[in-house]
Write a protein that holds these residues in place. Sequence first.
Motif, PDB file in Angstrom:
ATOM      1  N   MET A 139       0.827  -1.201   0.000  1.00  0.00           N
ATOM      2  CA  MET A 139       0.000   0.000   0.000  1.00  0.00           C
ATOM      3  C   MET A 139       0.864   1.256   0.000  1.00  0.00           C
ATOM      4  SD  MET A 139      -2.986   1.178   2.676  1.00  0.00           S
ATOM      5  CE  MET A 139      -4.074  -0.157   2.162  1.00  0.00           C
ATOM      6  N   THR A 140       1.901   1.274   0.816  1.00  0.00           N
ATOM      7  CA  THR A 140       2.771   2.449   0.902  1.00  0.00           C
ATOM      8  C   THR A 140       3.518   2.677  -0.401  1.00  0.00           C
ATOM      9  OG1 THR A 140       3.066   2.107   3.280  1.00  0.00           O
ATOM     10  CG2 THR A 140       4.675   3.505   2.165  1.00  0.00           C
ATOM     11  N   ALA A 141       4.160   1.631  -0.918  1.00  0.00           N
ATOM     12  CA  ALA A 141       4.935   1.777  -2.146  1.00  0.00           C
ATOM     13  C   ALA A 141       4.046   2.158  -3.327  1.00  0.00           C
ATOM     14  CB  ALA A 141       5.684   0.480  -2.439  1.00  0.00           C
ATOM     15  N   SER A 142       2.897   1.507  -3.445  1.00  0.00           N
ATOM     16  CA  SER A 142       2.004   1.777  -4.573  1.00  0.00           C
ATOM     17  C   SER A 142       1.457   3.192  -4.521  1.00  0.00           C
ATOM     18  CB  SER A 142       0.851   0.760  -4.581  1.00  0.00           C
ATOM     19  OG  SER A 142       1.325  -0.553  -4.689  1.00  0.00           O
ATOM     20  N   THR A 143       1.063   3.638  -3.333  1.00  0.00           N
ATOM     21  CA  THR A 143       0.515   4.992  -3.202  1.00  0.00           C
ATOM     22  C   THR A 143       1.561   6.041  -3.521  1.00  0.00           C
ATOM     23  OG1 THR A 143      -1.046   4.229  -1.512  1.00  0.00           O
ATOM     24  CG2 THR A 143      -0.652   6.598  -1.653  1.00  0.00           C
ATOM     25  N   TYR A 288      -7.538  -3.000  -8.558  1.00  0.00           N
ATOM     26  CA  TYR A 288      -8.671  -2.252  -9.102  1.00  0.00           C
ATOM     27  C   TYR A 288      -9.060  -1.096  -8.190  1.00  0.00           C
ATOM     28  CZ  TYR A 288     -13.198  -1.349 -11.262  1.00  0.00           C
ATOM     29  OH  TYR A 288     -14.268  -0.753 -11.889  1.00  0.00           O
ATOM     30  N   LEU A 289      -8.940  -1.295  -6.875  1.00  0.00           N
ATOM     31  CA  LEU A 289      -9.264  -0.220  -5.945  1.00  0.00           C
ATOM     32  C   LEU A 289      -8.317   0.967  -6.136  1.00  0.00           C
ATOM     33  CD1 LEU A 289     -10.009  -2.262  -2.687  1.00  0.00           C
ATOM     34  CD2 LEU A 289     -11.621  -1.364  -4.379  1.00  0.00           C
ATOM     35  N   PHE A 290      -7.027   0.685  -6.314  1.00  0.00           N
ATOM     36  CA  PHE A 290      -6.076   1.755  -6.604  1.00  0.00           C
ATOM     37  C   PHE A 290      -6.436   2.445  -7.912  1.00  0.00           C
ATOM     38  CE2 PHE A 290      -2.938  -0.233  -3.627  1.00  0.00           C
ATOM     39  CZ  PHE A 290      -2.616   0.913  -2.930  1.00  0.00           C
ATOM     40  N   ALA A 291      -6.795   1.664  -8.933  1.00  0.00           N
ATOM     41  CA  ALA A 291      -7.112   2.223 -10.246  1.00  0.00           C
ATOM     42  C   ALA A 291      -8.311   3.167 -10.177  1.00  0.00           C
ATOM     43  CB  ALA A 291      -7.388   1.096 -11.236  1.00  0.00           C
ATOM     44  N   THR A 292      -9.359   2.752  -9.462  1.00  0.00           N
ATOM     45  CA  THR A 292     -10.539   3.608  -9.371  1.00  0.00           C
ATOM     46  C   THR A 292     -10.266   4.852  -8.531  1.00  0.00           C
ATOM     47  OG1 THR A 292     -11.337   2.248  -7.519  1.00  0.00           O
ATOM     48  CG2 THR A 292     -12.152   1.707  -9.714  1.00  0.00           C
ATOM     49  N   TYR A 293      -9.440   4.712  -7.490  1.00  0.00           N
ATOM     50  CA  TYR A 293      -9.141   5.864  -6.640  1.00  0.00           C
ATOM     51  C   TYR A 293      -8.350   6.918  -7.409  1.00  0.00           C
ATOM     52  CZ  TYR A 293      -7.490   8.658  -2.710  1.00  0.00           C
ATOM     53  OH  TYR A 293      -7.212   9.707  -1.855  1.00  0.00           O
ATOM     54  N   PHE A 294      -7.370   6.475  -8.198  1.00  0.00           N
ATOM     55  CA  PHE A 294      -6.537   7.413  -8.945  1.00  0.00           C
ATOM     56  C   PHE A 294      -7.059   7.659 -10.361  1.00  0.00           C
ATOM     57  CE2 PHE A 294      -3.648   6.242  -5.552  1.00  0.00           C
ATOM     58  CZ  PHE A 294      -2.967   7.418  -5.306  1.00  0.00           C
ATOM     59  N   ARG A 295      -8.179   7.037 -10.701  1.00  0.00           N
ATOM     60  CA  ARG A 295      -8.838   7.234 -11.994  1.00  0.00           C
ATOM     61  C   ARG A 295      -7.869   6.984 -13.153  1.00  0.00           C
ATOM     62  NH1 ARG A 295     -12.413  12.723 -10.717  1.00  0.00           N
ATOM     63  NH2 ARG A 295     -13.576  11.829  -8.953  1.00  0.00           N
ATOM     64  N   LEU A 300      -7.740  -1.850 -17.506  1.00  0.00           N
ATOM     65  CA  LEU A 300      -6.579  -2.736 -17.516  1.00  0.00           C
ATOM     66  C   LEU A 300      -6.548  -3.607 -16.263  1.00  0.00           C
ATOM     67  CD1 LEU A 300      -3.881  -3.653 -18.732  1.00  0.00           C
ATOM     68  CD2 LEU A 300      -2.796  -1.726 -17.549  1.00  0.00           C
ATOM     69  N   SER A 301      -6.702  -2.989 -15.098  1.00  0.00           N
ATOM     70  CA  SER A 301      -6.633  -3.760 -13.851  1.00  0.00           C
ATOM     71  C   SER A 301      -7.788  -4.749 -13.751  1.00  0.00           C
ATOM     72  CB  SER A 301      -6.641  -2.813 -12.640  1.00  0.00           C
ATOM     73  OG  SER A 301      -7.836  -2.062 -12.591  1.00  0.00           O
ATOM     74  N   ALA A 302      -8.982  -4.342 -14.183  1.00  0.00           N
ATOM     75  CA  ALA A 302     -10.129  -5.250 -14.144  1.00  0.00           C
ATOM     76  C   ALA A 302      -9.889  -6.463 -15.035  1.00  0.00           C
ATOM     77  CB  ALA A 302     -11.391  -4.514 -14.580  1.00  0.00           C
TER      78      ALA A 302
END
Length: 326
Positions: A139-143, A288-295, A300-302
């Motif tokens: 979570m930290t690295a990805s964000t 997918y949650l990261f993708a939707t949060y950052f739009r 692709l993720s789905a």
Amino acid sequence: MSLVLSIVAPIFILIGLGALVAKLKLLPATTGEALTQFVFLVAVPALMFRTLATADFGEANPLFLWASYFAGVVPSFALGMVAARRLAGADRRTAVISGVSASFSNLIFVGIPVAERAFGREGLDVLALIISIHLPVMMTASTLLLERAALADARAGTASGLTNGSAPAVSLRRTLGQIGRNLSRNALVYGLLGGALWRLTGLPLTGPVGEVLRLLSVTAGPIALFAVGFSLPRYPIRGALRAPVAITALALLVQPLAVLLVGSLLLPPLWLAVAVVAAASPTGVNAYLFATYFRAGEGLSASVIVVSTVAAALTLTGWIALMTSV
């Protein structure tokens, strides 16, 4: 091979059953979300509490386990970013989403039932050690990478005249604060911390409390697998499949192979087997949650979630067969 199939077949039958029930609309559409919430908020935290409170880790060094596991995560993440840029012409944020999709294995919904069925309670103990740092690190690295990519994309848009004004700076303090708040609201974190603290007391986990935790724990795997299947129709495959297939190959083949190569030098056989099989789990919904949060990169993720979950029926069988024969 018959032993491996007896391990893997029920797992993917449950996933398929969940998908079939969702497709036929035999249960309300909100059922999937309710099951997911139960797994995240109740069943898995109870399982992690019980596992850490009563685990026998032996004399193996968890630092070697973590180093081996993330030796697979890092190259898969990096290659996933490259794949998105080269194969899909993605922007920087979508490239990071691709990296997340290539490396963020579904350790909760798939990893837990697979480890428990393939390696028993001892395997679950090892997986708990991986899970204990997997979510915070990923979570930290990805964000941080997504925030940096968003800034770079904004600056590129400004430079090319596509946006007005200057790109806002990324505040490391604000970003880390948001990550901390997200983790503080995650029930899994409390389950892990609670189990670790109980372990320090040296008290046995028996009586009514121990039995309640046991009963909740045994529901985690089956309900998690059904929930995975029930959620799959929500993630339709969109667009060309070249990038999702390449990213799936990184997640299901390259990542566990890297863990195997490094872990074979550092880990005892059981720890190595669990780490490899965990790394070979399909992509988790967090991508997918990261993708939707950052739009960015939602399609692709789905697509990767669906393709990797379906493909894992074959690849995960192969990895389990390999690791149980060593």
